[in-house]
Design a protein around this motif. Structure first.
Motif, PDB file in Angstrom:
ATOM      1  N   GLU A   1      15.476  -2.932   0.368  1.00 22.11           N
ATOM      2  CA  GLU A   1      14.764  -3.805  -0.558  1.00 22.11           C
ATOM      3  C   GLU A   1      13.996  -3.058  -1.639  1.00 22.11           C
ATOM      4  OE1 GLU A   1      13.853  -7.105   2.937  1.00 22.11           O
ATOM      5  OE2 GLU A   1      12.253  -6.430   1.617  1.00 22.11           O
ATOM      6  N   HIS A   2      13.922  -1.732  -1.535  1.00 19.35           N
ATOM      7  CA  HIS A   2      13.095  -0.995  -2.490  1.00 19.35           C
ATOM      8  C   HIS A   2      13.943  -0.326  -3.553  1.00 19.35           C
ATOM      9  CE1 HIS A   2       9.644  -2.049  -0.291  1.00 19.35           C
ATOM     10  NE2 HIS A   2      10.145  -1.554   0.822  1.00 19.35           N
ATOM     11  N   ARG A   3      13.457  -0.453  -4.782  1.00 20.02           N
ATOM     12  CA  ARG A   3      14.246   0.043  -5.898  1.00 20.02           C
ATOM     13  C   ARG A   3      13.945   1.515  -6.135  1.00 20.02           C
ATOM     14  NH1 ARG A   3      15.005  -3.496 -11.393  1.00 20.02           N
ATOM     15  NH2 ARG A   3      17.114  -2.771 -11.838  1.00 20.02           N
TER      16      ARG A   3
ATOM     17  N   ARG B   1       3.842 -11.888   1.560  1.00 19.92           N
ATOM     18  CA  ARG B   1       4.413 -10.669   0.954  1.00 19.92           C
ATOM     19  C   ARG B   1       4.641 -10.822  -0.550  1.00 19.92           C
ATOM     20  NH1 ARG B   1      10.777 -10.231   1.450  1.00 19.92           N
ATOM     21  NH2 ARG B   1      11.309 -12.419   1.355  1.00 19.92           N
TER      22      ARG B   1
ATOM     23  N   PRO C   1      -0.256   3.783  -4.207  1.00 22.87           N
ATOM     24  CA  PRO C   1      -0.418   5.172  -3.756  1.00 22.87           C
ATOM     25  C   PRO C   1      -0.958   6.096  -4.854  1.00 22.87           C
ATOM     26  CG  PRO C   1       1.660   4.286  -2.957  1.00 22.87           C
ATOM     27  CD  PRO C   1       1.099   3.269  -3.921  1.00 22.87           C
TER      28      PRO C   1
ATOM     29  N   ALA D   1       0.413   7.767   1.719  1.00 22.20           N
ATOM     30  CA  ALA D   1       0.297   6.375   2.156  1.00 22.20           C
ATOM     31  C   ALA D   1       1.224   6.026   3.322  1.00 22.20           C
ATOM     32  CB  ALA D   1       0.577   5.432   0.977  1.00 22.20           C
ATOM     33  N   VAL D   2       2.265   6.806   3.551  1.00 20.98           N
ATOM     34  CA  VAL D   2       3.188   6.462   4.643  1.00 20.98           C
ATOM     35  C   VAL D   2       2.809   7.126   5.965  1.00 20.98           C
ATOM     36  CG1 VAL D   2       5.100   6.132   3.032  1.00 20.98           C
ATOM     37  CG2 VAL D   2       4.887   8.330   4.228  1.00 20.98           C
TER      38      VAL D   2
ATOM     39  N   ASP E   1      10.807  -3.854  -7.590  1.00 18.58           N
ATOM     40  CA  ASP E   1      11.366  -4.351  -6.328  1.00 18.58           C
ATOM     41  C   ASP E   1      11.692  -5.838  -6.348  1.00 18.58           C
ATOM     42  OD1 ASP E   1      11.433  -1.971  -5.053  1.00 18.58           O
ATOM     43  OD2 ASP E   1       9.849  -2.397  -3.610  1.00 18.58           O
TER      44      ASP E   1
ATOM     45  N   THR F   1       4.616   9.692   0.077  1.00 22.80           N
ATOM     46  CA  THR F   1       3.234  10.067  -0.251  1.00 22.80           C
ATOM     47  C   THR F   1       2.379   9.918   1.001  1.00 22.80           C
ATOM     48  OG1 THR F   1       2.319   7.881  -0.767  1.00 22.80           O
ATOM     49  CG2 THR F   1       3.553   8.993  -2.539  1.00 22.80           C
TER      50      THR F   1
ATOM     51  N   PRO G   1      10.198   8.474  -4.384  1.00 19.43           N
ATOM     52  CA  PRO G   1       8.805   8.519  -4.854  1.00 19.43           C
ATOM     53  C   PRO G   1       7.823   8.020  -3.787  1.00 19.43           C
ATOM     54  CG  PRO G   1      10.232   7.520  -6.517  1.00 19.43           C
ATOM     55  CD  PRO G   1      11.056   7.669  -5.281  1.00 19.43           C
ATOM     56  N   ASP G   2       8.303   7.221  -2.846  1.00 18.08           N
ATOM     57  CA  ASP G   2       7.426   6.664  -1.810  1.00 18.08           C
ATOM     58  C   ASP G   2       6.960   7.685  -0.783  1.00 18.08           C
ATOM     59  OD1 ASP G   2       7.328   4.147  -2.813  1.00 18.08           O
ATOM     60  OD2 ASP G   2       8.508   3.204  -1.228  1.00 18.08           O
TER      61      ASP G   2
ATOM     62  N   ARG H   1       0.809  -1.216   0.000  1.00 21.20           N
ATOM     63  CA  ARG H   1       0.000   0.000   0.000  1.00 21.20           C
ATOM     64  C   ARG H   1       0.842   1.266   0.000  1.00 21.20           C
ATOM     65  NH1 ARG H   1      -3.431  -2.029  -2.036  1.00 21.20           N
ATOM     66  NH2 ARG H   1      -5.403  -2.829  -1.247  1.00 21.20           N
ATOM     67  N   GLU H   2       2.105   1.159   0.404  1.00 22.41           N
ATOM     68  CA  GLU H   2       2.908   2.352   0.638  1.00 22.41           C
ATOM     69  C   GLU H   2       3.978   2.595  -0.415  1.00 22.41           C
ATOM     70  OE1 GLU H   2       2.654   1.799   5.488  1.00 22.41           O
ATOM     71  OE2 GLU H   2       4.581   2.211   4.538  1.00 22.41           O
ATOM     72  N   HIS H   3       4.157   1.616  -1.330  1.00 25.89           N
ATOM     73  CA  HIS H   3       5.252   1.768  -2.289  1.00 25.89           C
ATOM     74  C   HIS H   3       4.734   2.206  -3.642  1.00 25.89           C
ATOM     75  CE1 HIS H   3       8.020   0.466   0.632  1.00 25.89           C
ATOM     76  NE2 HIS H   3       7.337  -0.627   0.855  1.00 25.89           N
ATOM     77  N   ARG H   4       5.447   3.156  -4.213  1.00 26.80           N
ATOM     78  CA  ARG H   4       4.980   3.750  -5.460  1.00 26.80           C
ATOM     79  C   ARG H   4       5.489   2.934  -6.643  1.00 26.80           C
ATOM     80  NH1 ARG H   4       5.130  10.255  -6.422  1.00 26.80           N
ATOM     81  NH2 ARG H   4       3.251  10.335  -7.701  1.00 26.80           N
TER      82      ARG H   4
ATOM     83  N   ASP I   1      -4.664   5.448  -5.080  1.00 26.89           N
ATOM     84  CA  ASP I   1      -5.305   6.185  -3.978  1.00 26.89           C
ATOM     85  C   ASP I   1      -5.466   7.659  -4.365  1.00 26.89           C
ATOM     86  OD1 ASP I   1      -5.244   3.903  -2.392  1.00 26.89           O
ATOM     87  OD2 ASP I   1      -3.468   4.523  -1.260  1.00 26.89           O
ATOM     88  N   GLN I   2      -4.393   8.216  -4.911  1.00 31.23           N
ATOM     89  CA  GLN I   2      -4.394   9.631  -5.274  1.00 31.23           C
ATOM     90  C   GLN I   2      -5.460   9.915  -6.335  1.00 31.23           C
ATOM     91  OE1 GLN I   2      -2.977  12.020  -3.789  1.00 31.23           O
ATOM     92  NE2 GLN I   2      -1.616  13.258  -5.039  1.00 31.23           N
TER      93      GLN I   2
END
Lengths: 472, 472
Positions: free
Chosen positions: B207-209, A424, A233, B437-438, A433, B435, B432-433, A206-209, A236-237
């Protein structure tokens, strides 16, 4: 009062449950000895390095390997080298051809009322937008059913958006239900004359773009339209913007460029562990070599190839199994199971002792399902016993599954499925990712141990190397 | 034996610690009454909606708002409307001008030995690459110091990479130390004749690109080179590739396009809560309105604006504080503290009762630091008492900090700092994350309560609205 009663019931329920649990059937001395032999080879696999090195090396030295591209061809060459150097027999490529869709430049911008960029990725087989992209009003639907119910004149010329609310589940079962916007949405939108379609990514983060790509196809006779996925996200926007815009719909400009080529080269990479009886039906263990283009395909599915190959190597290194093990690294899974269908066309009518696939990440195996037939119930129970010490619960004895092997499972071939924890999996699935960074080495090793135990049952018993040496 | 001794010491240490903890000074009846009044207004803020609505609305209706751009101008107009509608006094813009660097097309590809794309983002003030980008061999360093020690002839014409191993910390203290590759790396690489520089993102998500952007500047007289950040998984990948390549260095093609404009418009948005004594020195509460361009700047720093504004509104709605509260939403923080420096130039010599800023995400406040001077130690202790019930531990009485207000803190102005939990801050920072959502709503509200408590102390006491009514 209700609480007290519930407490009493809970207290009395425990012994009842314990009493009704089926008593395990008594094992013969031979069965106990076999279980001990299997436990030994299984537990040694808990320090495995082969699965990790396949996963690391393939994702580093090749990276993304979209089916049918030059990158997948490099991956096949890499696979031939690796499987040969690991000592497998009959390492070869079964080639086939297929159409290839490739991503180009892509960008989504809200033009009004709140100008801003949104993060998007085209879905596989999306139409390419014309130069300058497509600009249109956004019409949003909460589900595919809502879109289906909308009159065509409401949708015509607009950019359709479809949302959903996919939850995380241990078995990944949400994917079937919540994947509808991606699978059916584009065809329905195109039939109603939409200019393009955007779906909320079929993913649970839910939190990663990160947009989640994936394949879809338009129904026969439907003219393709541009189709993309927004990151969660960004979805959501867009939903917030739609809500705030009221009657005055937001306007969006969408660029999704892509190319489509026919008759490109792909192939399955096959290797074998010979069995004592070369005419025995093989145990097929598989994964897929291709990946989506956004990540490096570590979770999906380099790790799967690492797991099944490491397990097969452990059996091979321990001696000679009763039956041959056939390792298949399928090509072109992501874009339509082309590799699995090619294998089925060539070998699907021949006997297989069991077919299996690892294609659900690299987190721990938590349940074993199998469908070996009533005559082989003893073997199925031996498989359950072999995996229980790894924390793998006994599952169905009448159902199994798999992705590339799915059509052959539907045909009725016997098989087993080592179900992985998918909690996950759909956070990462088809996103940038999906790289080596998400692989948990301890869980990867548990997978190798589970597959080694399973192969020791299904391809076994193993004649130890020392016992086979005199035959050379 | 050592374990036993340690156990004995631990057992005896507890009562000793308890006995040596400083006894709180006895409070007068008036102090106790003041604490009770502060507790009431503070705890009501735990159901705050204002901070969330500012954060949601600004990030939805404006989105990214890079300093000096048309987007930041829209954000200022939005801020004026919102602060006015919330009922603040003297809502206005303090304009200033500044240079603006803007990101263009960017892409990094390993050409050999393992062709693949890497995820990159240019750093602020990077030079723009020429058409077709820059292609060069990669030379990798583990740290800025290692680059500094390398002879220029080894670096000349190459693409420099610098790694680091920034850990997560509660107070974000790693940023100072581990930010060196971004801050000093580009200048050193340029001085040694490098063609370009890539740094491992100054971030803690493994872990996030996501590349983490951020500003840097070349030292006086140094000719800028292209400078970018790789996501952490891509930095891992490049390090693996470098290691496998040995003497034969990998080749990389880098495109980082950007534009630079001088004299663009920015500004600080200012609003006030009048105090009973209009001549009293104000309490300055602040945040920054601009954001980086990749996310929508919810964590950094729409939430900060939401928190301080919601707290000030609660004080205003409760009555009239003794001293004015001045709310400043600074412009152009990210790219060089332009707003903070403009404010300092205009008002930095005037008395301020306290200066404060919220610019470290939206996770809970865990410690309060202040530097109010020896004469105001009672006020500092009242501030500690006001926040302790929210789980905020008493911190320094001689140190405070802030980003935009940092130069004024260095000048010696009195202030306080409500330190937020930064454990995940640098997972998200400048990506970019960042937003909506965090944002964790419960933690956001704890922040508002802490700031409300702090303002009730520093701007108080508040004359209740009912008591002021007769004066109308």
């Amino acid at each position: 009062m209700r609480i007290l009663l519930a407490g009493l019931l809970a207290a009395s329920a425990l012994p009842v449950l314990a009493q009704t649990a089926p008593a395990p059937p008594p094992l013969s001395a031979a069965e106990q000895a076999a279980d001990r032999a299997i436990a030994t080879i299984r537990d040694r696999a808990l320090d495995d390095e082969v699965a990790w090195s396949i996963t690391e090396d393939l994702t580093t030295e090749v990276g993304q390997r979209l089916a049918g591209t030059e990158a997948e061809a490099r991956a096949r060459a890499w696979a031939i080298r690796r499987l040969t150097s690991l000592g497998f027999a009959n390492v070869r490529i079964d080639p086939f051809t297929m159409p290839v869709w490739e991503r180009g430049f892509e960008r989504a911008d809200l033009v009004g009322p709140y100008p801003q960029r949104l993060v998007v990725a085209a879905l596989g087989n999306s139409a390419s937008t014309p130069p300058g992209g497509v600009t249109g009003e956004v019409i949003a639907f909460a589900s595919v059913d809502a879109l289906r119910a909308a009159p065509a004149e409401q949708v015509r010329g607009k950019i359709v958006y479809i949302g959903h609310d996919m939850p995380r589940t241990q078995d990944g079962s949400g994917y079937g239900i919540y994947g509808a916007p991606r699978r059916q949405g584009p065809t329905i939108a195109a039939q109603k004359g939409a200019a393009a379609i955007l779906v909320r990514s079929i993913g649970t983060d839910r939190e990663h773009r990160n947009p989640h790509t994936g394949v879809m196809s338009f129904a026969e006779g439907v003219k393709p339209i541009p189709a993309g996925a927004l990151s969660n996200p960004d979805a959501d926007q867009l939903e917030r913007v739609v809500k705030r815009s009221g009657e005055r719909r937001p306007t969006l400009r969408l660029i999704l460029e892509s190319t489509l080529k026919t008759n490109q080269q792909s192939g399955n990479v096959i290797a074998e562990v010979p069995g004592r009886d070369p005419n025995a039906a093989p145990v097929l263990v598989s994964c897929h070599l291709d990946s989506w283009d956004l990540g490096t395909g570590a979770f999906d599915d380099a790790a799967g190839c690492g797991i099944v190959t490491a397990a097969a190597k452990r059996i091979m290194d321990a001696g000679t199994p009763a039956r041959p093990i056939r390792i298949v690294w399928f090509g072109a899974e992501e874009v339509g199971l082309f590799g699995g269908l090619d294998y089925r066309a060539k070998y699907g009518k021949l006997p297989h002792h069991a077919i299996m696939e690892s294609d659900f990440g690299a987190d721990r195996v938590w349940r074993v399902d199998s469908r070996l037939g009533e005559a082989r119930i003893g073997e199925a129970r031996q498989l359950q016993r072999a995996l229980l010490p790894l924390g793998v619960v006994p599952g169905s004895l009448t159902e199994t599954d798999g992705s590339d092997i799915g059509p052959m499972v539907a045909d009725g071939l016997p098989g087993a499925a080592l179900q992985q924890d998918g909690t996950r999996y759909f956070d990462i699935h088809h996103t940038p990712d999906d790289t080596l960074a998400v692989i948990d080495k301890a869980q990867l090793r548990q997978n190798v141990a589970a597959w080694t135990g399973a192969l020791a049952v299904l391809a076994g018993p193993i004649t130890p190397r020392s016992a086979t040496r005199p035959r050379r």
